[in-house]
Design an enzyme around this catalytic site. Structure first.
Site, PDB file in Angstrom:
ATOM      1  N   GLU A 104       0.801  -1.283  -0.031  1.00  0.00           N
ATOM      2  CA  GLU A 104      -0.064   0.036  -0.061  1.00  0.00           C
ATOM      3  C   GLU A 104       0.877   1.333   0.067  1.00  0.00           C
ATOM      4  O   GLU A 104       2.121   1.183   0.318  1.00  0.00           O
ATOM      5  CB  GLU A 104      -1.004  -0.120   1.287  1.00  0.00           C
ATOM      6  CG  GLU A 104      -2.275  -0.324   0.936  1.00  0.00           C
ATOM      7  CD  GLU A 104      -3.095   0.585   0.430  1.00  0.00           C
ATOM      8  OE1 GLU A 104      -2.666   1.590  -0.468  1.00  0.00           O
ATOM      9  OE2 GLU A 104      -4.472   0.586   0.441  1.00  0.00           O
ATOM     10  N   ASP A 105       0.316   2.386  -0.633  1.00  0.00           N
ATOM     11  CA  ASP A 105       0.962   3.722  -0.275  1.00  0.00           C
ATOM     12  C   ASP A 105       0.846   4.170   0.886  1.00  0.00           C
ATOM     13  O   ASP A 105       1.889   4.739   1.504  1.00  0.00           O
ATOM     14  CB  ASP A 105       0.562   4.622  -1.469  1.00  0.00           C
ATOM     15  CG  ASP A 105      -1.127   4.642  -1.426  1.00  0.00           C
ATOM     16  OD1 ASP A 105      -1.746   4.110  -0.829  1.00  0.00           O
ATOM     17  OD2 ASP A 105      -1.427   5.570  -2.355  1.00  0.00           O
ATOM     18  N   ILE A 106      -0.380   4.052   1.602  1.00  0.00           N
ATOM     19  CA  ILE A 106      -0.547   4.717   2.800  1.00  0.00           C
ATOM     20  C   ILE A 106      -1.799   4.089   3.574  1.00  0.00           C
ATOM     21  O   ILE A 106      -2.570   3.765   2.725  1.00  0.00           O
ATOM     22  CB  ILE A 106      -0.684   6.451   2.546  1.00  0.00           C
ATOM     23  CG1 ILE A 106      -0.999   7.049   3.733  1.00  0.00           C
ATOM     24  CG2 ILE A 106      -2.308   6.423   1.819  1.00  0.00           C
ATOM     25  CD1 ILE A 106      -0.856   8.599   3.602  1.00  0.00           C
ATOM     26  N   ASP A 108      -4.099   4.957   6.350  1.00  0.00           N
ATOM     27  CA  ASP A 108      -5.102   6.075   7.094  1.00  0.00           C
ATOM     28  C   ASP A 108      -6.166   5.798   8.085  1.00  0.00           C
ATOM     29  O   ASP A 108      -5.493   5.291   9.371  1.00  0.00           O
ATOM     30  CB  ASP A 108      -5.567   7.040   5.757  1.00  0.00           C
ATOM     31  CG  ASP A 108      -6.278   8.106   6.494  1.00  0.00           C
ATOM     32  OD1 ASP A 108      -6.267   8.905   7.518  1.00  0.00           O
ATOM     33  OD2 ASP A 108      -6.641   9.205   5.640  1.00  0.00           O
ATOM     34  N   THR A 109      -7.287   5.619   7.791  1.00  0.00           N
ATOM     35  CA  THR A 109      -8.375   5.161   8.811  1.00  0.00           C
ATOM     36  C   THR A 109      -8.300   3.494   8.732  1.00  0.00           C
ATOM     37  O   THR A 109      -8.465   2.965   9.865  1.00  0.00           O
ATOM     38  CB  THR A 109      -9.779   5.460   8.319  1.00  0.00           C
ATOM     39  OG1 THR A 109      -9.842   4.653   7.182  1.00  0.00           O
ATOM     40  CG2 THR A 109      -9.922   6.881   8.147  1.00  0.00           C
ATOM     41  N   THR A 112      -9.714   0.545   4.014  1.00  0.00           N
ATOM     42  CA  THR A 112      -8.975   0.098   2.887  1.00  0.00           C
ATOM     43  C   THR A 112      -8.541  -1.342   3.194  1.00  0.00           C
ATOM     44  O   THR A 112      -8.906  -2.353   2.711  1.00  0.00           O
ATOM     45  CB  THR A 112      -8.122   0.701   1.800  1.00  0.00           C
ATOM     46  OG1 THR A 112      -8.717   1.987   1.711  1.00  0.00           O
ATOM     47  CG2 THR A 112      -7.859   0.007   0.684  1.00  0.00           C
ATOM     48  N   LYS A 136      -0.566   6.670   8.950  1.00  0.00           N
ATOM     49  CA  LYS A 136      -1.013   7.864   9.703  1.00  0.00           C
ATOM     50  C   LYS A 136      -1.004   7.187  11.126  1.00  0.00           C
ATOM     51  O   LYS A 136      -2.146   6.784  11.390  1.00  0.00           O
ATOM     52  CB  LYS A 136      -2.351   8.613   9.099  1.00  0.00           C
ATOM     53  CG  LYS A 136      -1.902   9.260   8.033  1.00  0.00           C
ATOM     54  CD  LYS A 136      -3.080  10.066   7.457  1.00  0.00           C
ATOM     55  CE  LYS A 136      -2.716  10.669   5.885  1.00  0.00           C
ATOM     56  NZ  LYS A 136      -3.978  11.566   5.409  1.00  0.00           N
ATOM     57  N   ASP A 164      -2.076  10.916  -4.442  1.00  0.00           N
ATOM     58  CA  ASP A 164      -2.873  12.128  -5.353  1.00  0.00           C
ATOM     59  C   ASP A 164      -3.691  12.811  -4.610  1.00  0.00           C
ATOM     60  O   ASP A 164      -4.144  12.513  -3.372  1.00  0.00           O
ATOM     61  CB  ASP A 164      -3.778  11.118  -6.533  1.00  0.00           C
ATOM     62  CG  ASP A 164      -4.871  10.639  -5.807  1.00  0.00           C
ATOM     63  OD1 ASP A 164      -4.683   9.617  -4.784  1.00  0.00           O
ATOM     64  OD2 ASP A 164      -6.100  10.816  -6.092  1.00  0.00           O
TER      65      ASP A 164
HETATM   66  P1  IMP Z   1      -7.786   4.492   4.440  1.00  0.00           P
HETATM   67  O1  IMP Z   1      -8.929   3.329   3.993  1.00  0.00           O
HETATM   68  O2  IMP Z   1      -8.729   5.294   5.332  1.00  0.00           O
HETATM   69  O3  IMP Z   1      -6.791   3.864   5.265  1.00  0.00           O
HETATM   70  O4  IMP Z   1      -7.077   5.180   3.219  1.00  0.00           O
HETATM   71  C1  IMP Z   1      -6.267   4.398   2.378  1.00  0.00           C
HETATM   72  C2  IMP Z   1      -6.302   5.048   1.138  1.00  0.00           C
HETATM   73  O5  IMP Z   1      -6.702   6.373   0.824  1.00  0.00           O
HETATM   74  C3  IMP Z   1      -5.119   4.975   0.544  1.00  0.00           C
HETATM   75  O6  IMP Z   1      -4.670   3.974  -0.208  1.00  0.00           O
HETATM   76  C4  IMP Z   1      -5.051   6.446  -0.155  1.00  0.00           C
HETATM   77  O7  IMP Z   1      -5.396   5.985  -1.653  1.00  0.00           O
HETATM   78  C5  IMP Z   1      -5.849   7.322   0.244  1.00  0.00           C
HETATM   79  N1  IMP Z   1      -5.173   8.323   1.274  1.00  0.00           N
HETATM   80  C6  IMP Z   1      -5.115   8.374   2.532  1.00  0.00           C
HETATM   81  N2  IMP Z   1      -4.492   9.239   3.099  1.00  0.00           N
HETATM   82  C7  IMP Z   1      -4.119  10.215   1.962  1.00  0.00           C
HETATM   83  C8  IMP Z   1      -3.240  11.119   1.877  1.00  0.00           C
HETATM   84  O8  IMP Z   1      -2.972  11.939   2.561  1.00  0.00           O
HETATM   85  N3  IMP Z   1      -3.377  11.529   0.625  1.00  0.00           N
HETATM   86  C9  IMP Z   1      -3.608  10.920  -0.573  1.00  0.00           C
HETATM   87  N4  IMP Z   1      -4.205   9.832  -0.391  1.00  0.00           N
HETATM   88  C10 IMP Z   1      -4.402   9.471   0.707  1.00  0.00           C
HETATM   89 MG    MG Z   2      -4.662   4.398  -2.594  1.00  0.00          MG
END
Ligand code: IMP
Ligand code: MG
Length: 183
Positions: A104-106, A108-109, A112, A136, A164
Protein backbone atom coordinates in the site's frame (compact mmCIF):
# COMPACT_ATOMS: atom_id res chain seq x y z
CA UNK A 1 11.92 22.81 -3.30
CA UNK A 2 9.14 25.14 -4.40
CA UNK A 3 5.56 25.07 -3.20
CA UNK A 4 3.12 23.85 -5.84
CA UNK A 5 -0.55 24.26 -6.73
CA UNK A 6 -2.80 21.32 -7.64
CA UNK A 7 -6.46 21.82 -8.57
CA UNK A 8 -6.55 25.15 -6.72
CA UNK A 9 -4.86 23.95 -3.50
CA UNK A 10 -1.34 24.86 -2.37
CA UNK A 11 1.09 22.19 -1.20
CA UNK A 12 4.53 22.62 0.37
CA UNK A 13 7.51 20.23 0.48
CA UNK A 14 7.29 17.67 3.30
CA UNK A 15 9.41 14.55 2.63
CA UNK A 16 12.41 14.61 0.29
CA UNK A 17 13.07 11.90 -2.29
CA UNK A 18 16.21 10.99 -0.36
CA UNK A 19 14.14 10.17 2.75
CA UNK A 20 11.60 8.33 0.62
CA UNK A 21 14.28 6.09 -0.88
CA UNK A 22 15.76 5.43 2.56
CA UNK A 23 12.30 4.28 3.71
CA UNK A 24 11.99 1.93 0.71
CA UNK A 25 15.44 0.48 1.50
CA UNK A 26 14.38 -0.08 5.12
CA UNK A 27 11.16 -1.92 4.16
CA UNK A 28 13.00 -4.01 1.54
CA UNK A 29 15.59 -5.04 4.15
CA UNK A 30 12.81 -6.10 6.56
CA UNK A 31 11.06 -8.15 3.87
CA UNK A 32 14.34 -9.75 2.79
CA UNK A 33 15.06 -10.60 6.38
CA UNK A 34 11.69 -12.38 6.71
CA UNK A 35 11.46 -14.07 3.30
CA UNK A 36 14.96 -14.64 1.87
CA UNK A 37 15.72 -18.34 2.32
CA UNK A 38 12.24 -18.99 3.80
CA UNK A 39 11.13 -21.20 0.89
CA UNK A 40 7.88 -19.17 0.69
CA UNK A 41 6.99 -17.47 -2.60
CA UNK A 42 4.68 -14.60 -1.64
CA UNK A 43 2.31 -12.72 -3.89
CA UNK A 44 3.17 -9.02 -3.74
CA UNK A 45 -0.23 -7.37 -4.12
CA UNK A 46 0.09 -3.83 -5.44
CA UNK A 47 -2.93 -1.72 -4.50
CA UNK A 48 -3.46 0.48 -7.55
CA UNK A 49 -3.07 3.30 -8.33
CA UNK A 50 -1.26 4.85 -5.38
CA UNK A 51 1.18 2.00 -4.76
CA UNK A 52 2.56 1.73 -8.27
CA UNK A 53 5.57 3.90 -7.52
CA UNK A 54 6.36 2.31 -4.12
CA UNK A 55 5.86 -1.21 -5.46
CA UNK A 56 7.95 -0.40 -8.54
CA UNK A 57 10.85 0.67 -6.33
CA UNK A 58 10.37 -2.12 -3.80
CA UNK A 59 10.27 -5.10 -6.19
CA UNK A 60 13.83 -4.79 -7.60
CA UNK A 61 15.16 -4.68 -4.03
CA UNK A 62 13.61 -8.03 -3.07
CA UNK A 63 16.01 -10.96 -2.90
CA UNK A 64 13.41 -13.76 -2.64
CA UNK A 65 11.19 -15.27 -5.32
CA UNK A 66 7.78 -13.65 -5.45
CA UNK A 67 4.88 -12.96 -7.78
CA UNK A 68 3.31 -9.60 -8.56
CA UNK A 69 -0.45 -9.05 -8.70
CA UNK A 70 -2.55 -5.91 -8.63
CA UNK A 71 -5.93 -4.83 -7.36
CA UNK A 72 -7.61 -1.48 -7.65
CA UNK A 73 -9.52 -0.08 -4.68
CA UNK A 74 -10.94 3.33 -4.06
CA UNK A 75 -12.09 4.95 -0.82
CA UNK A 76 -11.00 8.55 -1.10
CA UNK A 77 -12.85 11.49 -2.65
CA UNK A 78 -10.77 14.69 -2.73
CA UNK A 79 -8.89 14.95 0.56
CA UNK A 80 -11.22 12.78 2.74
CA UNK A 81 -11.82 9.06 3.18
CA UNK A 82 -15.43 8.09 2.38
CA UNK A 83 -15.12 4.99 4.60
CA UNK A 84 -16.66 3.00 1.76
CA UNK A 85 -14.11 0.85 -0.10
CA UNK A 86 -14.87 0.15 -3.75
CA UNK A 87 -13.12 -2.57 -5.76
CA UNK A 88 -12.54 -1.10 -9.19
CA UNK A 89 -10.32 -3.81 -10.70
CA UNK A 90 -10.48 -7.33 -9.21
CA UNK A 91 -7.94 -10.09 -8.75
CA UNK A 92 -7.28 -12.71 -11.38
CA UNK A 93 -5.10 -15.21 -9.48
CA UNK A 94 -5.81 -18.11 -7.18
CA UNK A 95 -4.77 -17.20 -3.63
CA UNK A 96 -5.59 -20.51 -1.94
CA UNK A 97 -2.84 -21.34 0.56
CA UNK A 98 -0.68 -18.40 -0.55
CA UNK A 99 1.21 -15.83 1.45
CA UNK A 100 0.04 -12.42 0.27
CA UNK A 101 1.89 -9.21 1.03
CA UNK A 102 -0.36 -6.22 0.46
CA UNK A 103 1.71 -3.30 -0.84
CA UNK A 104 0.00 0.00 0.00
CA UNK A 105 1.02 3.62 -0.44
CA UNK A 106 -0.62 4.81 2.76
CA UNK A 107 -2.75 3.49 5.61
CA UNK A 108 -4.99 6.19 7.06
CA UNK A 109 -8.28 5.10 8.74
CA UNK A 110 -7.50 1.48 7.82
CA UNK A 111 -10.86 0.96 6.09
CA UNK A 112 -9.14 -0.13 2.87
CA UNK A 113 -6.76 -2.54 4.57
CA UNK A 114 -9.43 -4.07 6.78
CA UNK A 115 -11.72 -4.73 3.84
CA UNK A 116 -8.88 -6.06 1.67
CA UNK A 117 -7.45 -8.40 4.32
CA UNK A 118 -10.97 -9.82 4.82
CA UNK A 119 -11.42 -10.38 1.08
CA UNK A 120 -8.03 -12.10 0.72
CA UNK A 121 -8.74 -14.44 3.61
CA UNK A 122 -12.13 -15.27 2.09
CA UNK A 123 -10.30 -16.16 -1.12
CA UNK A 124 -8.24 -18.67 0.89
CA UNK A 125 -4.94 -16.83 1.45
CA UNK A 126 -3.01 -18.63 4.22
CA UNK A 127 -0.99 -15.65 5.45
CA UNK A 128 -1.79 -12.00 4.72
CA UNK A 129 0.77 -9.34 5.61
CA UNK A 130 0.53 -5.61 5.22
CA UNK A 131 3.39 -3.53 3.86
CA UNK A 132 2.76 0.19 3.57
CA UNK A 133 4.98 3.01 2.44
CA UNK A 134 3.38 5.37 4.97
CA UNK A 135 1.14 5.10 8.02
CA UNK A 136 -0.92 7.82 9.69
CA UNK A 137 -0.24 6.26 13.08
CA UNK A 138 -2.39 8.71 15.08
CA UNK A 139 -5.43 7.88 12.94
CA UNK A 140 -5.05 4.13 12.48
CA UNK A 141 -6.86 2.33 15.31
CA UNK A 142 -7.83 -1.02 13.74
CA UNK A 143 -6.72 -4.41 14.96
CA UNK A 144 -4.97 -5.58 11.80
CA UNK A 145 -1.21 -5.55 12.29
CA UNK A 146 0.69 -3.35 9.86
CA UNK A 147 3.76 -5.55 9.42
CA UNK A 148 6.07 -3.30 7.39
CA UNK A 149 5.99 0.51 7.55
CA UNK A 150 8.24 2.86 5.56
CA UNK A 151 7.37 6.15 7.26
CA UNK A 152 5.03 7.16 10.05
CA UNK A 153 3.40 10.47 9.18
CA UNK A 154 1.17 12.98 10.96
CA UNK A 155 -2.56 13.18 10.31
CA UNK A 156 -2.14 15.49 7.30
CA UNK A 157 -3.07 15.23 3.66
CA UNK A 158 -0.04 14.52 1.46
CA UNK A 159 0.58 14.18 -2.29
CA UNK A 160 3.43 12.93 -4.44
CA UNK A 161 5.32 9.71 -5.02
CA UNK A 162 2.16 7.85 -5.99
CA UNK A 163 -0.23 9.68 -3.70
CA UNK A 164 -2.79 11.91 -5.39
CA UNK A 165 -5.08 14.82 -4.81
CA UNK A 166 -8.07 14.14 -7.09
CA UNK A 167 -5.85 11.95 -9.30
CA UNK A 168 -3.19 14.65 -9.66
CA UNK A 169 0.37 14.82 -8.29
CA UNK A 170 1.25 11.13 -8.37
CA UNK A 171 4.34 11.80 -10.52
CA UNK A 172 6.04 14.10 -7.99
CA UNK A 173 9.42 12.75 -6.82
CA UNK A 174 9.04 14.31 -3.36
CA UNK A 175 6.06 14.33 -1.01
CA UNK A 176 4.14 17.56 -0.38
CA UNK A 177 1.68 18.51 2.35
CA UNK A 178 -1.45 20.63 2.11
CA UNK A 179 -0.36 24.16 3.05
CA UNK A 180 -3.50 24.84 5.15
CA UNK A 181 -2.51 21.93 7.40
CA UNK A 182 0.94 23.09 8.51
CA UNK A 183 1.05 24.24 12.12
P1 IMP B 1 -7.89 4.37 4.48
O1 IMP B 1 -8.85 3.38 3.90
O2 IMP B 1 -8.59 5.48 5.22
O3 IMP B 1 -6.78 3.75 5.31
O4 IMP B 1 -7.24 5.14 3.28
C1 IMP B 1 -6.37 4.52 2.44
C2 IMP B 1 -6.39 5.10 1.04
O5 IMP B 1 -6.79 6.48 1.04
C3 IMP B 1 -4.99 5.07 0.49
O6 IMP B 1 -4.76 3.90 -0.24
C4 IMP B 1 -4.93 6.33 -0.35
O7 IMP B 1 -5.37 6.04 -1.65
C5 IMP B 1 -5.91 7.28 0.27
N1 IMP B 1 -5.25 8.28 1.18
C6 IMP B 1 -5.24 8.30 2.54
N2 IMP B 1 -4.55 9.34 3.01
C7 IMP B 1 -4.10 10.02 1.93
C8 IMP B 1 -3.28 11.20 1.77
O8 IMP B 1 -2.84 11.86 2.73
N3 IMP B 1 -3.03 11.58 0.50
C9 IMP B 1 -3.49 10.90 -0.59
N4 IMP B 1 -4.24 9.78 -0.49
C10 IMP B 1 -4.54 9.35 0.76
MG1 MG C 1 -4.52 4.38 -2.64
Amino acid sequence: MESIRINGKDFVPYITNEKIIAAVDKVAAELNNDFFGSGVTPVMLCVLNGSIIFCGHLMPRLKFSCELASIRLKSYEGTKSTGDVKEVIGLDIDLKGRTVIIVEDIVDTGATIESLVGQLKEKGAADVRVCTFSLKSDVYKRNIKIDYVGLEIANKFIVGWGLDYDQMGRQLADIYILKDQIE
